[in-house]
Every structure is written in C-alpha cells, then in structure tokens.
Motif scaffolding. Structure first.
Motif, PDB file in Angstrom:
ATOM      1  N   ALA A  74      -6.511   9.689  22.218  1.00  0.00           N
ATOM      2  CA  ALA A  74      -5.127   9.775  21.724  1.00  0.00           C
ATOM      3  C   ALA A  74      -4.516   8.384  21.568  1.00  0.00           C
ATOM      4  N   LYS A  75      -4.785   7.480  22.508  1.00  0.00           N
ATOM      5  CA  LYS A  75      -4.247   6.123  22.422  1.00  0.00           C
ATOM      6  C   LYS A  75      -4.879   5.361  21.260  1.00  0.00           C
ATOM      7  N   ILE A  76      -6.180   5.579  21.067  1.00  0.00           N
ATOM      8  CA  ILE A  76      -6.853   4.920  19.946  1.00  0.00           C
ATOM      9  C   ILE A  76      -6.239   5.366  18.632  1.00  0.00           C
ATOM     10  N   LEU A  77      -5.998   6.675  18.510  1.00  0.00           N
ATOM     11  CA  LEU A  77      -5.399   7.204  17.283  1.00  0.00           C
ATOM     12  C   LEU A  77      -4.005   6.636  17.061  1.00  0.00           C
ATOM     13  N   ALA A  78      -3.229   6.523  18.135  1.00  0.00           N
ATOM     14  CA  ALA A  78      -1.878   5.977  18.011  1.00  0.00           C
ATOM     15  C   ALA A  78      -1.925   4.526  17.548  1.00  0.00           C
ATOM     16  N   ASN A  79      -2.836   3.740  18.133  1.00  0.00           N
ATOM     17  CA  ASN A  79      -2.969   2.337  17.731  1.00  0.00           C
ATOM     18  C   ASN A  79      -3.483   2.219  16.305  1.00  0.00           C
ATOM     19  N   LEU A  80      -4.354   3.156  15.920  1.00  0.00           N
ATOM     20  CA  LEU A  80      -4.892   3.147  14.562  1.00  0.00           C
ATOM     21  C   LEU A  80      -3.777   3.386  13.551  1.00  0.00           C
ATOM     22  N   GLN A  81      -2.920   4.354  13.814  1.00  0.00           N
ATOM     23  CA  GLN A  81      -1.814   4.635  12.910  1.00  0.00           C
ATOM     24  C   GLN A  81      -0.841   3.454  12.841  1.00  0.00           C
ATOM     25  N   LYS A  82      -0.605   2.799  13.993  1.00  0.00           N
ATOM     26  CA  LYS A  82       0.282   1.645  14.032  1.00  0.00           C
ATOM     27  C   LYS A  82      -0.280   0.486  13.214  1.00  0.00           C
ATOM     28  N   ASP A  83      -1.569   0.190  13.426  1.00  0.00           N
ATOM     29  CA  ASP A  83      -2.191  -0.907  12.677  1.00  0.00           C
ATOM     30  C   ASP A  83      -2.322  -0.583  11.201  1.00  0.00           C
ATOM     31  N   TRP A  84      -2.505   0.688  10.887  1.00  0.00           N
ATOM     32  CA  TRP A  84      -2.614   1.084   9.482  1.00  0.00           C
ATOM     33  C   TRP A  84      -1.306   0.835   8.749  1.00  0.00           C
ATOM     34  N   GLN A  85      -0.177   1.107   9.418  1.00  0.00           N
ATOM     35  CA  GLN A  85       1.115   0.826   8.806  1.00  0.00           C
ATOM     36  C   GLN A  85       1.288  -0.677   8.604  1.00  0.00           C
ATOM     37  N   SER A  86       0.846  -1.471   9.597  1.00  0.00           N
ATOM     38  CA  SER A  86       0.916  -2.932   9.463  1.00  0.00           C
ATOM     39  C   SER A  86       0.036  -3.410   8.311  1.00  0.00           C
ATOM     40  N   PHE A  87      -1.123  -2.762   8.151  1.00  0.00           N
ATOM     41  CA  PHE A  87      -2.042  -3.100   7.058  1.00  0.00           C
ATOM     42  C   PHE A  87      -1.350  -2.900   5.720  1.00  0.00           C
ATOM     43  N   LYS A  88      -0.691  -1.766   5.544  1.00  0.00           N
ATOM     44  CA  LYS A  88      -0.029  -1.466   4.269  1.00  0.00           C
ATOM     45  C   LYS A  88       1.138  -2.426   4.011  1.00  0.00           C
ATOM     46  N   ASP A  89       1.889  -2.721   5.073  1.00  0.00           N
ATOM     47  CA  ASP A  89       3.012  -3.638   4.909  1.00  0.00           C
ATOM     48  C   ASP A  89       2.536  -5.041   4.522  1.00  0.00           C
ATOM     49  N   THR A  90       1.452  -5.479   5.165  1.00  0.00           N
ATOM     50  CA  THR A  90       0.932  -6.816   4.877  1.00  0.00           C
ATOM     51  C   THR A  90       0.322  -6.879   3.485  1.00  0.00           C
ATOM     52  N   GLN A  91      -0.315  -5.792   3.069  1.00  0.00           N
ATOM     53  CA  GLN A  91      -0.864  -5.765   1.713  1.00  0.00           C
ATOM     54  C   GLN A  91       0.255  -5.859   0.679  1.00  0.00           C
ATOM     55  N   ALA A  92       1.396  -5.257   0.969  1.00  0.00           N
ATOM     56  CA  ALA A  92       2.554  -5.349   0.072  1.00  0.00           C
ATOM     57  C   ALA A  92       3.059  -6.795   0.005  1.00  0.00           C
ATOM     58  N   GLU A  93       3.037  -7.489   1.149  1.00  0.00           N
ATOM     59  CA  GLU A  93       3.421  -8.908   1.165  1.00  0.00           C
ATOM     60  C   GLU A  93       2.491  -9.726   0.275  1.00  0.00           C
TER      61      GLU A  93
END
Length: 411
Positions: free
Chosen positions: A24-43
């Motif tokens: 569950a913690k891995i999944l939570a961190n994965l979703q968090k990093d995935w959002q950061s990935f999308k935001d950084t790709q937009a940058e």
C-alpha cells in the motif's frame, strides 16, 4: 519517497518495503511520484516551446522517471508473488508423502538410499523430487517468469503434447423447399506437436554445509535452481527456436524460424515508422489488429527500456498513455490494457520486434513434463556435492490469431 532520493537509495527502500509486504505504501509513493513526473514533463514542454533547456529540470525529470520505474517494478514483483500463490491454490498444502520427502532430504545430506527413496529411482541414479519440492520450484518460476503468469500451462506425463487444429472448410448452401441436397465439404484438421526440451541446473554445496542442521536445503536448492531455470526459460519463451528448448512466440512471427510451424499460420507483424520509437496511432493499430474476441484478456509486453520510452508518450490532449498500478494485484496499463514487463523482449531498435500485444493465455502454451529429477553427485567436484537437477519444458504458439507484434523500421 523524497523527490531528492537517488535511484540507488530508492532501490534500497523498495527492497525493504517489498520484504515487509507494505504494498500500500509503495502504491501511494508511486502515485505521488507519477504526479510529479507529469508536472515535470509539463515544465519541460514549456522550456522546449521557449527554446530553453534548464539542466536542473532535466535532471529532476530523469530522477523522477527512474523513481517511477523502480516503484512500479516493486509493485510488479509483489503482483507476481500474488499470482504464484493464486496459481498454486493458496500455497503448499498437506505433505502428500511424508516418508518419501524425509528420505529425499536425507539423501541430500548424506546420500543415504533407503527403501522409501528407491521408488523414485531410475537406471541413471536420479530421483524424482517429492510433490512439495516440485511445487516449491514451480512457485518460484511463476514469480520470476512473466510468461508463466500470462500464458497457459499444461502438465503432461508423456514425451510430447499434440495440439489438434480445426482448419474448418465445412460447406453449405441455400436450397429450395423440395430441391435436392448434395453432400457438402467436410472440415479439415491440422496438428502440431510440442516436444519438451530439457533444462538443467547443477548447484553445489560442501558436505559441511549439508551437515549443518540449520540449513534449509529445500529452500536453498530451490533458489539455486530457480535462478538458472528462470534465466533459460525466459529467453526461450520469447525467442527460442524450438531446438531442445521451447519455441518462443517471436519465432512464430512472419519471417521467424517457426512462422510455418502452426497450421493456423504466422503471427502478424505490423511496421513502425521509426527505428527507435513508436506513436500512439501505431499502438492503436496493434490493438485493433487483434480480433475483438481476444481483447478482453489481451495485454502489451515489452522490456524495461521500452517501457521507459512508452511512459513519456501522451495523446493529443496531453494525457499519458501509460498509467501506473493503483491497486495491489493489478499491473500498470498502456491505453487501458495491462502491460507486462518482459526482460527478454528486444529493445526498440532498427528491425527489432520490441512490442507485442495479444491474448497470451489463448495464444501461447507452456508444457511441463511432470516432475523435477535430482541426481546427487559427491564425486565430480570434491569437496562439493553437486545436485544435478533437470526439468523438461516445452512451449509454442497455439493460436497466432490472438497475438500481434510491432516491428521497428529498418535502418
């Protein structure tokens, strides 16, 4: 996970979490990093539009990308363990033959051959492993072999397995109420035989190690055998030529070594325009090339390098084509279809078939000749005792209609 954590540190954290089962913690961190990935790709997109390349943003994007990949791999590993448990009915059950199992382990330690063990003997001095030990090996292989998780597996007790194909050909016609009805054409049939090849491992241990009562021999040898068997099986199920080994599904593609082996024909190959990349349209073409009757259980397969490229693809509205796992037991998805990482798939390079899509459960069959055989050899490599372990495994495409592959353009 901190966005400043290096991939090396991420791997250490992931290993601990995987061991404790904290998915569950891995999944939570994965979703968090995935959002950061999308935001950084937009940058990065804004920088490209402004014809400016900030090395800080580039480094940040690469770091988060690596973190997403590591976290998704941890989820995939946990999912594989769940798959192994499910396929074995919840794990090992009651010992089927305790006397034989005890005698088998006694032979591991001291080489003592007693009456209980003799029932497993053959003329070469090999002994059939107990059901519990065989199950342990199978569980391990399911965990590390993606093809064993997504394909069909058949256990046999003969030298080979023959598949019968209905090639159709039944005739019919319209007639009047009182018109004569002549005989129509009958269907024809074809066959294909899957002959298992023999795979082996030959781990060794000192007699002192074997004498140590604290050593779990069953777990130790299962681990040693798993490493070798998984390596050989993984490569063969993907691209094996069928000579003394399984015939890999890529060998059944048009132009492959086994393109003419299946009576139903070869796996269709679609062409990509680039030597090293793919587009959303090409992936959609791959999906729609598979008949709708097969798509409910279809999935993409590719290696980790290709997944890294696919992760960056977006549609016309800026949405990512790849999505990470959100629930334990479910894989990541590509265009809403499951995605299985398969290390032995080739990279997306000139002329390579690096991406496949289809229903592997219906399309590929793994044949296991029942039983793992073990020969205890205390003579060849003194002071070590070798455990020559063999298993017969075969594999082939049984329905090429349900699988398609994408081939990169030639250089």
């Amino acid at each position: 996970m901190s966005k400043h954590m290096t991939p090396a540190k991420a791997r250490g954290i992931i290993a601990v979490r995987a061991e404790t089962g904290d998915v569950a913690k891995i999944l939570a961190n994965l979703q968090k990093d995935w959002q950061s990935f999308k935001d950084t790709q937009a940058e990065k997109d804004k920088e490209v539009s402004a014809k400016f390349d900030d090395v800080v943003t580039t480094e940040k994007f690469a770091r988060i990308d690596a973190s997403v990949g590591e976290l998704q791999s941890a989820v995939d590993q946990a999912n594989a363990q769940l798959a192994a448990i499910a396929m074995q009915g919840g794990g090992a059950g009651q010992v089927v033959d305790a006397e034989y199992s005890q005698a088998f382990l006694a032979n591991f330690r001291k080489g003592d051959i007693n009456a209980a063990l003799n029932k497993g003997a053959d003329d070469e001095g090999g002994y059939l492993a107990p059901v519990e030990w065989d199950r342990t090996i199978t569980d391990k292989l399911v965990e590390v072999s993606p093809m064993r998780q997504i394909a069909s597996v058949q256990r046999i007790s003969k030298a080979g397995f023959t598949k019968l194909f209905n090639l159709r050909g039944t005739g019919s016609g319209w007639v009047g109420e009182e018109a004569a009805r002549g005989e129509t054409a009958t269907p024809t049939f074809g066959t294909m035989t899957i002959t298992p090849g023999e795979i082996y491992a030959n781990p060794g241990a000192t007699q002192g190690m074997l004498d140590d009562a604290e050593v779990d021999l069953e777990a130790w040898i299962a681990g040693e055998v798993e490493t070798e068997f998984a390596k050989q099986e993984g490569a063969a199920f993907v691209a094996g030529d069928g000579t003394n080994k399984p015939a890999g599904f890529l060998s059944f593609a048009t132009g492959g070594a086994n393109a003419a082996a299946n009576p139903l024909g070869a796996i269709e190959v679609l062409d990509a325009a680039s030597t090293t990349a793919v587009t959303e349209d090409e992936l959609l073409d791959l999906i729609y090339a598979v008949p709708s009757a097969y798509t409910s259980e279809s999935r993409f397969t590719m290696n980790r390098t290709s997944m890294g490229k696919i992760r960056k693809l977006r549609d016309a509205d800026g949405r990512q084509l790849w999505q990470p796992s959100s629930v334990a037991g479910q894989p990541s998805t590509l265009l809403a279809y499951p995605l299985t990482e398969m290390a032995d798939m080739p990279d997306m390079a000139a002329g390579a078939m690096g991406i496949a899509f289809g229903n592997f459960r219906r399309g590929y069959l793994i044949v296991d000749r029942a039983g793992v055989r073990v020969l205890r050899d205390p003579f060849t490599a003194k002071p070590k005792v070798l455990f020559y372990t063999t298993k017969r495994v075969g594999g082939a495409v049984t329905d090429p209609t349900g699988i398609k592959v994408l081939k990169q353009a030639a250089a």
